[in-house]
Design a protein around this motif. Structure first.
Motif, PDB file in Angstrom:
ATOM      1  N   TRP A  27       0.909  -0.772  -0.531  1.00 30.11           N
ATOM      2  CA  TRP A  27       0.089  -0.142   0.410  1.00 30.11           C
ATOM      3  C   TRP A  27       1.095   1.583   0.122  1.00 30.11           C
ATOM      4  CZ3 TRP A  27      -4.776  -0.917  -1.176  1.00 30.11           C
ATOM      5  CH2 TRP A  27      -5.405  -1.627  -0.548  1.00 30.11           C
ATOM      6  N   LYS A  28       1.850   1.085   0.931  1.00 36.44           N
ATOM      7  CA  LYS A  28       2.927   2.675   0.590  1.00 36.44           C
ATOM      8  C   LYS A  28       3.837   2.622  -0.712  1.00 36.44           C
ATOM      9  CE  LYS A  28       4.054   1.460   5.940  1.00 36.44           C
ATOM     10  NZ  LYS A  28       4.509   1.083   6.632  1.00 36.44           N
ATOM     11  N   ILE A  29       3.911   1.621  -1.065  1.00 36.48           N
ATOM     12  CA  ILE A  29       4.703   1.449  -2.763  1.00 36.48           C
ATOM     13  C   ILE A  29       3.698   2.076  -3.288  1.00 36.48           C
ATOM     14  CG2 ILE A  29       5.968   0.171  -4.354  1.00 36.48           C
ATOM     15  CD1 ILE A  29       7.054  -1.723  -2.617  1.00 36.48           C
ATOM     16  N   VAL A  30       2.882   1.646  -3.552  1.00 32.44           N
ATOM     17  CA  VAL A  30       1.856   1.784  -4.178  1.00 32.44           C
ATOM     18  C   VAL A  30       1.079   3.317  -4.551  1.00 32.44           C
ATOM     19  CG1 VAL A  30      -0.339   1.784  -5.362  1.00 32.44           C
ATOM     20  CG2 VAL A  30       1.028  -0.303  -4.649  1.00 32.44           C
ATOM     21  N   HIS A  31       0.835   3.734  -3.014  1.00 34.24           N
ATOM     22  CA  HIS A  31       0.944   5.293  -2.728  1.00 34.24           C
ATOM     23  C   HIS A  31       1.848   6.357  -2.949  1.00 34.24           C
ATOM     24  CE1 HIS A  31      -1.051   8.449  -0.941  1.00 34.24           C
ATOM     25  NE2 HIS A  31       0.092   8.671  -0.016  1.00 34.24           N
ATOM     26  N   VAL A  32       3.070   5.924  -2.900  1.00 37.00           N
ATOM     27  CA  VAL A  32       3.900   7.395  -3.302  1.00 37.00           C
ATOM     28  C   VAL A  32       4.495   7.247  -4.317  1.00 37.00           C
ATOM     29  CG1 VAL A  32       6.235   7.056  -2.854  1.00 37.00           C
ATOM     30  CG2 VAL A  32       5.037   6.843  -0.866  1.00 37.00           C
ATOM     31  N   ILE A  33       4.249   5.990  -4.894  1.00 34.81           N
ATOM     32  CA  ILE A  33       4.405   5.765  -6.458  1.00 34.81           C
ATOM     33  C   ILE A  33       3.117   6.682  -7.534  1.00 34.81           C
ATOM     34  CG2 ILE A  33       4.602   4.838  -8.759  1.00 34.81           C
ATOM     35  CD1 ILE A  33       6.496   2.219  -7.219  1.00 34.81           C
ATOM     36  N   ASP A  34       2.267   6.257  -7.202  1.00 38.98           N
ATOM     37  CA  ASP A  34       1.076   7.089  -7.480  1.00 38.98           C
ATOM     38  C   ASP A  34       1.340   8.631  -6.951  1.00 38.98           C
ATOM     39  OD1 ASP A  34      -1.368   7.288  -8.455  1.00 38.98           O
ATOM     40  OD2 ASP A  34      -2.320   7.595  -6.731  1.00 38.98           O
ATOM     41  N   SER A  35       1.480   9.348  -6.076  1.00 46.69           N
ATOM     42  CA  SER A  35       2.018  10.763  -5.524  1.00 46.69           C
ATOM     43  C   SER A  35       2.933  11.549  -6.580  1.00 46.69           C
ATOM     44  CB  SER A  35       2.913  10.853  -4.086  1.00 46.69           C
ATOM     45  OG  SER A  35       1.537  10.531  -3.404  1.00 46.69           O
ATOM     46  N   ILE A  36       3.700  10.429  -6.636  1.00 47.26           N
ATOM     47  CA  ILE A  36       4.444  10.623  -7.823  1.00 47.26           C
ATOM     48  C   ILE A  36       4.008  10.902  -9.209  1.00 47.26           C
ATOM     49  CG2 ILE A  36       7.459  10.477  -8.786  1.00 47.26           C
ATOM     50  CD1 ILE A  36       8.089   8.846  -6.083  1.00 47.26           C
ATOM     51  N   TYR A  37       3.293  10.432  -9.463  1.00 44.81           N
ATOM     52  CA  TYR A  37       3.390  10.160 -10.958  1.00 44.81           C
ATOM     53  C   TYR A  37       2.151  11.222 -11.349  1.00 44.81           C
ATOM     54  CZ  TYR A  37       4.891   5.627 -12.745  1.00 44.81           C
ATOM     55  OH  TYR A  37       6.009   5.031 -13.920  1.00 44.81           O
ATOM     56  N   SER A  38       1.648  11.735 -10.194  1.00 44.65           N
ATOM     57  CA  SER A  38       0.058  12.498  -9.766  1.00 44.65           C
ATOM     58  C   SER A  38       1.323  14.277 -10.435  1.00 44.65           C
ATOM     59  CB  SER A  38      -0.391  13.011  -8.778  1.00 44.65           C
ATOM     60  OG  SER A  38      -1.364  11.507  -8.761  1.00 44.65           O
ATOM     61  N   LYS A  39       2.247  14.238  -9.068  1.00 49.62           N
ATOM     62  CA  LYS A  39       2.713  15.252  -9.862  1.00 49.62           C
ATOM     63  C   LYS A  39       3.480  15.598 -11.210  1.00 49.62           C
ATOM     64  CE  LYS A  39       3.887  16.031  -5.095  1.00 49.62           C
ATOM     65  NZ  LYS A  39       4.618  17.332  -5.022  1.00 49.62           N
ATOM     66  N   HIS A  40       3.728  14.980 -11.717  1.00 48.03           N
ATOM     67  CA  HIS A  40       3.855  14.827 -13.249  1.00 48.03           C
ATOM     68  C   HIS A  40       2.698  15.083 -13.935  1.00 48.03           C
ATOM     69  CE1 HIS A  40       8.123  15.057 -11.475  1.00 48.03           C
ATOM     70  NE2 HIS A  40       8.141  14.585 -10.614  1.00 48.03           N
TER      71      HIS A  40
END
Length: 89
Positions: free
Chosen positions: A20-33
């Motif tokens: 859950w943590k991995i997916v949340h962090v990667i999703d946050s990074i992707y969303s910022k871009h």
């Protein structure tokens, strides 16, 4: 995250909190871009591994290119809690 659950054919409670943590962090990074994370992206970066009876976690396929290189070890003190509701929709 629903796409990940469907692709892995698991229930939410079977996924370790690290996933859950991995997916949340990667999703946050992707969303910022302005990008959207896909199941294919996750499958490229991580392999699914069993983690005990009926539980699953991610293992980086290539640790030199992992987006998340280190996470705190889980000591079991922060277990996820789920509430199951039966309803007719």
């Amino acid at each position: 995250m629903i796409g990940v659950i469907k692709a892995l054919k698991v229930m939410p409670y079977q996924i370790m909190s690290a996933v859950w943590k991995i997916v949340h962090v990667i999703d946050s990074i992707y969303s910022k871009h302005g990008l959207e994370i896909s199941v294919e992206d996750l499958k490229y970066l991580y392999a699914i591994r069993t983690a005990g009876k009926g539980r699953f976690t991610f293992k980086a396929r290539n640790t030199n290119q992992a987006m998340i290189r280190d996470m705190p070890k889980e000591d079991g003190s922060s277990k996820l809690q789920f509430l199951f509701i039966k309803a007719d929709f």
